[in-house]
Design an enzyme around this catalytic site. Structure first.
Site, PDB file in Angstrom:
ATOM      1  N   GLU A  47       2.473  -8.286  -1.668  1.00  0.00           N
ATOM      2  CA  GLU A  47       1.241  -8.965  -1.334  1.00  0.00           C
ATOM      3  C   GLU A  47       1.197 -10.344  -1.672  1.00  0.00           C
ATOM      4  O   GLU A  47       0.717 -11.116  -0.671  1.00  0.00           O
ATOM      5  CB  GLU A  47      -0.102  -8.175  -1.932  1.00  0.00           C
ATOM      6  CG  GLU A  47      -0.132  -6.848  -1.287  1.00  0.00           C
ATOM      7  CD  GLU A  47       0.595  -5.632  -2.175  1.00  0.00           C
ATOM      8  OE1 GLU A  47       1.489  -6.011  -2.964  1.00  0.00           O
ATOM      9  OE2 GLU A  47       0.167  -4.438  -1.951  1.00  0.00           O
ATOM     10  N   GLY A  95       0.850  -1.238  -0.026  1.00  0.00           N
ATOM     11  CA  GLY A  95      -0.001   0.037  -0.021  1.00  0.00           C
ATOM     12  C   GLY A  95       0.737   1.291  -0.061  1.00  0.00           C
ATOM     13  O   GLY A  95       0.406   2.410  -0.504  1.00  0.00           O
TER      14      GLY A  95
HETATM   15  N1  COA Z   1       2.004  -3.883   9.121  1.00  0.00           N
HETATM   16  C1  COA Z   1       2.389  -4.170  10.129  1.00  0.00           C
HETATM   17  N2  COA Z   1       3.384  -3.839  11.030  1.00  0.00           N
HETATM   18  C2  COA Z   1       4.164  -3.957  10.160  1.00  0.00           C
HETATM   19  C3  COA Z   1       4.436  -3.756   8.726  1.00  0.00           C
HETATM   20  C4  COA Z   1       3.217  -3.856   8.229  1.00  0.00           C
HETATM   21  N3  COA Z   1       3.018  -3.890   7.003  1.00  0.00           N
HETATM   22  N4  COA Z   1       5.722  -3.592   8.568  1.00  0.00           N
HETATM   23  C5  COA Z   1       6.466  -3.552   9.473  1.00  0.00           C
HETATM   24  N5  COA Z   1       5.708  -3.677  10.672  1.00  0.00           N
HETATM   25  C6  COA Z   1       6.216  -3.691  11.980  1.00  0.00           C
HETATM   26  C7  COA Z   1       6.629  -5.128  12.364  1.00  0.00           C
HETATM   27  O1  COA Z   1       5.793  -5.932  12.596  1.00  0.00           O
HETATM   28  C8  COA Z   1       7.664  -4.651  13.638  1.00  0.00           C
HETATM   29  O2  COA Z   1       6.754  -4.521  14.651  1.00  0.00           O
HETATM   30  P1  COA Z   1       7.173  -5.014  16.230  1.00  0.00           P
HETATM   31  O3  COA Z   1       8.649  -4.141  16.477  1.00  0.00           O
HETATM   32  O4  COA Z   1       6.013  -4.518  17.116  1.00  0.00           O
HETATM   33  O5  COA Z   1       7.353  -6.455  15.870  1.00  0.00           O
HETATM   34  C9  COA Z   1       8.190  -3.405  13.165  1.00  0.00           C
HETATM   35  O6  COA Z   1       7.050  -2.862  12.231  1.00  0.00           O
HETATM   36  C10 COA Z   1       9.509  -3.169  12.478  1.00  0.00           C
HETATM   37  O7  COA Z   1       9.582  -4.213  11.608  1.00  0.00           O
HETATM   38  P2  COA Z   1      10.784  -5.323  11.247  1.00  0.00           P
HETATM   39  O8  COA Z   1      10.272  -6.249  10.260  1.00  0.00           O
HETATM   40  O9  COA Z   1      11.585  -5.490  12.565  1.00  0.00           O
HETATM   41  O10 COA Z   1      11.714  -3.945  10.328  1.00  0.00           O
HETATM   42  P3  COA Z   1      12.711  -4.380   9.344  1.00  0.00           P
HETATM   43  O11 COA Z   1      13.471  -3.076   9.144  1.00  0.00           O
HETATM   44  O12 COA Z   1      13.583  -5.502   9.870  1.00  0.00           O
HETATM   45  O13 COA Z   1      12.097  -4.784   8.132  1.00  0.00           O
HETATM   46  C11 COA Z   1      10.038  -4.599   6.593  1.00  0.00           C
HETATM   47  C12 COA Z   1      11.125  -3.814   7.667  1.00  0.00           C
HETATM   48  C13 COA Z   1       9.466  -3.352   5.828  1.00  0.00           C
HETATM   49  C14 COA Z   1      10.984  -5.147   5.144  1.00  0.00           C
HETATM   50  C15 COA Z   1       9.330  -5.758   7.067  1.00  0.00           C
HETATM   51  O14 COA Z   1       8.777  -5.167   8.408  1.00  0.00           O
HETATM   52  C16 COA Z   1       8.290  -6.119   6.066  1.00  0.00           C
HETATM   53  O15 COA Z   1       8.444  -7.161   5.401  1.00  0.00           O
HETATM   54  N6  COA Z   1       6.934  -5.824   6.210  1.00  0.00           N
HETATM   55  C17 COA Z   1       5.863  -6.181   5.707  1.00  0.00           C
HETATM   56  C18 COA Z   1       5.943  -5.480   4.232  1.00  0.00           C
HETATM   57  C19 COA Z   1       4.672  -6.047   3.577  1.00  0.00           C
HETATM   58  O16 COA Z   1       4.429  -7.076   3.290  1.00  0.00           O
HETATM   59  N7  COA Z   1       3.562  -5.022   3.112  1.00  0.00           N
HETATM   60  C20 COA Z   1       2.488  -5.380   2.279  1.00  0.00           C
HETATM   61  C21 COA Z   1       1.529  -5.232   3.404  1.00  0.00           C
HETATM   62  S1  COA Z   1      -0.089  -5.491   2.234  1.00  0.00           S
END
Ligand code: COA
Length: 260
Positions: free
Chosen positions: A134, A111
């Site tokens: 996604e 998003g």
């Molecule tokens: N929704 C909810 N929470 C999210 C999020 C999302 N899309 N993206 C990150 N967060 C949260 C994590 O759960 C974590 O929360 P916590 O500290 O309470 O455990 C926090 O943000 C930090 O994320 P983290 O994964 O530890 O950071 P990172 O820098 O190592 O990685 C990303 C960052 C963005 C690569 C990874 O968080 C990720 O892959 N997020 C999902 C992306 C995704 O699939 N987006 C599409 C959604 S439809």
């Protein structure tokens, strides 16, 4: 400066800097954040002082890492349909009648990538990573990604991102046309504000009509778009900005546009 916990809005002269502010959650978009962003956009639309908006994310890790995935758990299909069938932030950004520049300061995913694509211009920090992951969750983009991405980068490059869920670096995003400029991370905000200010000096009437005409190019057949352009060109002749722009040119002085 108006602030709520999840979205900040700050005026820099005629430019509004809007910051999605959930850095601990990589600025993921939960319902409250989306609702607040809609309110802020409405306020900025009504504020005649504001001529251009820059949209960015708080911190140095993420622009927006997508929808807040924790809200998906336990949501019924009908609940999800309702969430997405009202006025969305993607519609609101695209239809916002002033220029909006996205400043992508880190992860721009799902998003977040869709929100960036709904903006008019995308500037990316050299540290930004973009993607539509996604597919890894067993879902598909729901904020316009399957429609705007192929229009921006072509079908093959869009399928590659959508099928694999892979993240790409800012330079690759520039190469395929997903972003318009890449700047060193430390200079991103200044560059976005400078670009916004250069646009803010132009006629607000002309900016709005340009946006209307360019939006038509994505929606209607060429003949219809060209007709709309002609109509909007004529409409520009009704504005004080047009009278000012032409007379300033003839008098060899800078124009002072009032947006009327
Ligand atoms: N929704 C909810 N929470 C999210 C999020 C999302 N899309 N993206 C990150 N967060 C949260 C994590 O759960 C974590 O929360 P916590 O500290 O309470 O455990 C926090 O943000 C930090 O994320 P983290 O994964 O530890 O950071 P990172 O820098 O190592 O990685 C990303 C960052 C963005 C690569 C990874 O968080 C990720 O892959 N997020 C999902 C992306 C995704 O699939 N987006 C599409 C959604 S439809």
């Amino acid at each position: 400066m108006s602030a709520s916990s999840n979205v900040l809005s700050e005026l820099h002269g005629r430019v509004a800097l809007v910051t999605i502010n959930r850095p601990d959650k990589r600025n993921a978009l939960d319902s409250a954040t989306r609702a607040r962003l809609l309110e802020i956009l409405d306020e900025l639309q009504a504020n005649r002082e504001v001529r251009v908006v820059v949209l960015t994310g708080a911190g140095d890790k993420a622009f927006v890492a997508g929808a807040d995935i924790s809200e998906f758990e336990g949501r019924s299909p009908m609940d999800q349909f309702r969430v997405m069938s009202g006025r969305t932030i993607f519609d609101a950004v695209e239809a916002f009648p002033k220029p909006i520049i996205a400043a992508l300061n880190g992860f721009t995913l799902g998003g977040g990538c869709e929100l960036a694509m709904a903006c008019d211009i995308r500037l990316a920090a050299d540290t930004a990573k973009l993607g539509q992951p996604e597919v890894n969750l067993g879902i598909i983009p729901g904020g316009g990604g399957t429609q705007r991405l192929p229009r921006l980068v072509g079908t093959g490059a869009a399928y590659k991102l959508l099928y694999t869920g892979d993240l790409i670096a800012a330079d690759e995003a520039l190469r395929i046309g997903l972003v318009d400029e890449v700047v060193p991370a430390a200079g991103l905000r200044a560059r976005a504000l400078a670009l916004a200010e250069s646009i803010a000096q132009k006629s607000p009437v002309a900016l709005q009509l340009i946006k209307e005409a360019v939006r038509a190019s994505l929606r209607v057949p060429l003949d219809e778009g060209l007709r709309q352009e002609t109509t909007l060109f004529g409409l520009a002749f009704s504005s004080e900005d047009k009278a000012e722009g032409v007379s300033a040119f003839m008098a060899k002085r800078p124009a002072e546009f009032q947006g009327r």
